[in-house]
Enzyme design. Structure first.
Site, PDB file in Angstrom:
ATOM      1  N   SER A   1       0.830  -1.208   0.000  1.00 43.64           N
ATOM      2  CA  SER A   1       0.000   0.000   0.000  1.00 43.64           C
ATOM      3  C   SER A   1       0.864   1.258   0.000  1.00 43.64           C
ATOM      4  O   SER A   1       2.002   1.254   0.480  1.00 43.64           O
ATOM      5  CB  SER A   1      -0.938   0.010   1.204  1.00 43.64           C
ATOM      6  OG  SER A   1      -0.220   0.049   2.419  1.00 43.64           O
TER       7      SER A   1
ATOM      8  N   TYR B   1     -13.147   4.655 -13.192  1.00 39.16           N
ATOM      9  CA  TYR B   1     -12.793   5.252 -11.899  1.00 39.16           C
ATOM     10  C   TYR B   1     -14.023   5.901 -11.269  1.00 39.16           C
ATOM     11  O   TYR B   1     -14.134   6.015 -10.056  1.00 39.16           O
ATOM     12  CB  TYR B   1     -11.656   6.255 -12.083  1.00 39.16           C
ATOM     13  CG  TYR B   1     -10.888   6.565 -10.829  1.00 39.16           C
ATOM     14  CD1 TYR B   1     -10.341   5.557 -10.045  1.00 39.16           C
ATOM     15  CD2 TYR B   1     -10.687   7.884 -10.432  1.00 39.16           C
ATOM     16  CE1 TYR B   1      -9.624   5.848  -8.897  1.00 39.16           C
ATOM     17  CE2 TYR B   1      -9.968   8.190  -9.290  1.00 39.16           C
ATOM     18  CZ  TYR B   1      -9.440   7.167  -8.522  1.00 39.16           C
ATOM     19  OH  TYR B   1      -8.730   7.459  -7.383  1.00 39.16           O
TER      20      TYR B   1
ATOM     21  N   TYR C   1      -5.338  11.452  -7.156  1.00 33.30           N
ATOM     22  CA  TYR C   1      -5.010  10.728  -8.393  1.00 33.30           C
ATOM     23  C   TYR C   1      -5.477  11.561  -9.586  1.00 33.30           C
ATOM     24  O   TYR C   1      -6.398  12.380  -9.469  1.00 33.30           O
ATOM     25  CB  TYR C   1      -5.670   9.341  -8.385  1.00 33.30           C
ATOM     26  CG  TYR C   1      -5.520   8.584  -9.691  1.00 33.30           C
ATOM     27  CD1 TYR C   1      -4.256   8.317 -10.210  1.00 33.30           C
ATOM     28  CD2 TYR C   1      -6.632   8.180 -10.423  1.00 33.30           C
ATOM     29  CE1 TYR C   1      -4.111   7.661 -11.415  1.00 33.30           C
ATOM     30  CE2 TYR C   1      -6.493   7.516 -11.626  1.00 33.30           C
ATOM     31  CZ  TYR C   1      -5.231   7.261 -12.122  1.00 33.30           C
ATOM     32  OH  TYR C   1      -5.086   6.628 -13.325  1.00 33.30           O
TER      33      TYR C   1
END
EC number: 1.3.1.9
Length: 270
Positions: free
Chosen positions: A19, A156, A146
Site C-alpha cells: 500500500s 474510476y 489521483y
C-alpha cells in the site's frame, strides 16, 4: 539527522506492504519520525500491528473514519501516548466495488454518499479533531489523490469525483489552518500496484498505458510517493501549502502520446 527526526506522525490507511501508506511509513521511519497507525476494521488489526512492529512502534488504534466516536477516541489515544502530533498522513479512500462497474452515470446515491464521506469528509473530520494536538508545532498534513480527479479515467467513476472534491478540500483547509501555522498538501500519484487498485476494471491496461506514455517510461513505486511525502512534511517545504503535487513520472504533462518513436516501433516495427 533525518529530515523528520523528532517528528510524530500518524499514518492512516496502511493495508499491507504494497500500500502507498506503507511506502510513506517506510520513508518516514528512515528519516527518523516516530509512527502511530490506525486500522479501520478488526480484521485488519493483526496485520497493521505486525507492520507497526516492523517500524518499532506499538501505537496502533482502531479508527473507522465514518464514526465520529472513533475519531474522538483516536485523539484521546494520541493525547495519552504522545501528548502532541506533528504530521497526519491521510491515505483513506473507499467506494463500494460495484461503483467501479459501468460508468459514472450508474453511480448509486448510497455509493456516492459513502465515497464522499470516507474519501473526503474524513480529511476534514481528522484535521478538525487532531488540530489541537498540533498546536505550536508547525504541523503538516498530506493526503493522496489521483489524476482521475482532473481527467476522465474510465471506470474510476465516483472515485474521480471524490478525488476532485478532496483536492478542493485541501485548498480550503490550507487557508483555514494557516493561521495556526500548519500546512496541508496532496500527492497525486500515478497508478501504483496496490491491492485496492486492482478493484478498478482494466487497471492493468491503465498501468501499461501510463508507463508507456510518461517521459521516463517507468512505473511509479510506493517509495517514490513516500519520499515525496517526506519532503512535503519536512521543514524544507515550510512555504508549500494547498498544493497538489504530481508524482507520476510526468504523465500528467503529456498529450496523446509520449515516447512517440518507441511506440511507433512497437506498433509498426522498425
Amino acid at each position: 539527522m533525518g529530515l523528520l527526526e523528532g517528528k510524530r506522525a500518524l499514518i492512516t490507511g496502511v493495508a499491507n506492504e504494497r500500500s502507498i501508506a506503507y511506502g510513506i511509513a517506510k520513508s518516514f521511519h528512515r528519516e527518523g519520525a516516530q509512527l502511530a497507525f490506525t486500522y479501520a476494521t478488526p480484521k485488519l488489526e493483526k496485520r497493521v500491528r505486525e507492520i507497526a512492529k516492523g517500524f518499532g512502534s506499538d501505537l496502533v488504534v482502531k479508527c473507522d473514519v465514518s464514526l465520529d466516536e472513533d475519531i474522538k477516541n483516536l485523539k484521546k489515544f494520541l493525547e495519552e501516548n504522545w501528548g502532541s502530533l506533528d504530521i497526519i498522513v491521510h491515505s483513506i479512500a473507499y467506494a463500494p466495488k460495484e461503483e467501479f462497474k459501468g460508468g459514472v452515470i450508474d453511480t448509486s446515491r448510497e455509493g456516492f454518499k459513502i465515497a464522499m464521506d470516507i474519501s473526503v469528509y474524513s480529511l476534514i473530520a481528522l484535521t478538525r479533531e487532531l488540530l489541537p494536538l498540533m498546536e505550536g508545532r508547525n504541523g503538516a498534513i498530506v493526503t493522496l489523490s489521483y489524476y482521475g480527479a482532473e481527467k476522465v479515467v474510465p471506470h474510476y467513476n465516483v472515485m474521480g469525483i471524490a478525488k476532485a472534491a478532496l483536492e478542493s478540500t485541501v485548498r480550503y483547509l490550507a487557508y483555514d489552518i494557516a493561521k495556526h501555522g500548519h500546512r496541508i498538501n496532496a500527492i497525486s500519484a500515478g497508478p501504483v500496484k496496490t491491492l485496492a487498485a486492482y478493484s478498478i476494471t482494466g487497471f492493468h491496461l491503465l498501468m501499461e498505458h501510463t508507463t508507456k506514455v510518461n517521459p521516463f517510461g517507468k512505473p511509479i513505486t510506493i517509495e517514490d510517493v513516500g519520499d515525496t511525502a517526506v519532503f512535503l512534511c519536512s521543514d524544507w517545504a515550510r512555504a508549500i501549502t494547498g498544493e497538489v503535487v504530481h508524482v507520476d513520472n510526468g504523465y500528467h504533462i503529456m498529450g496523446v502520446f509520449g515516447r512517440e518513436e518507441e511506440i511507433k516501433k512497437e506498433v509498426y516495427g522498425d
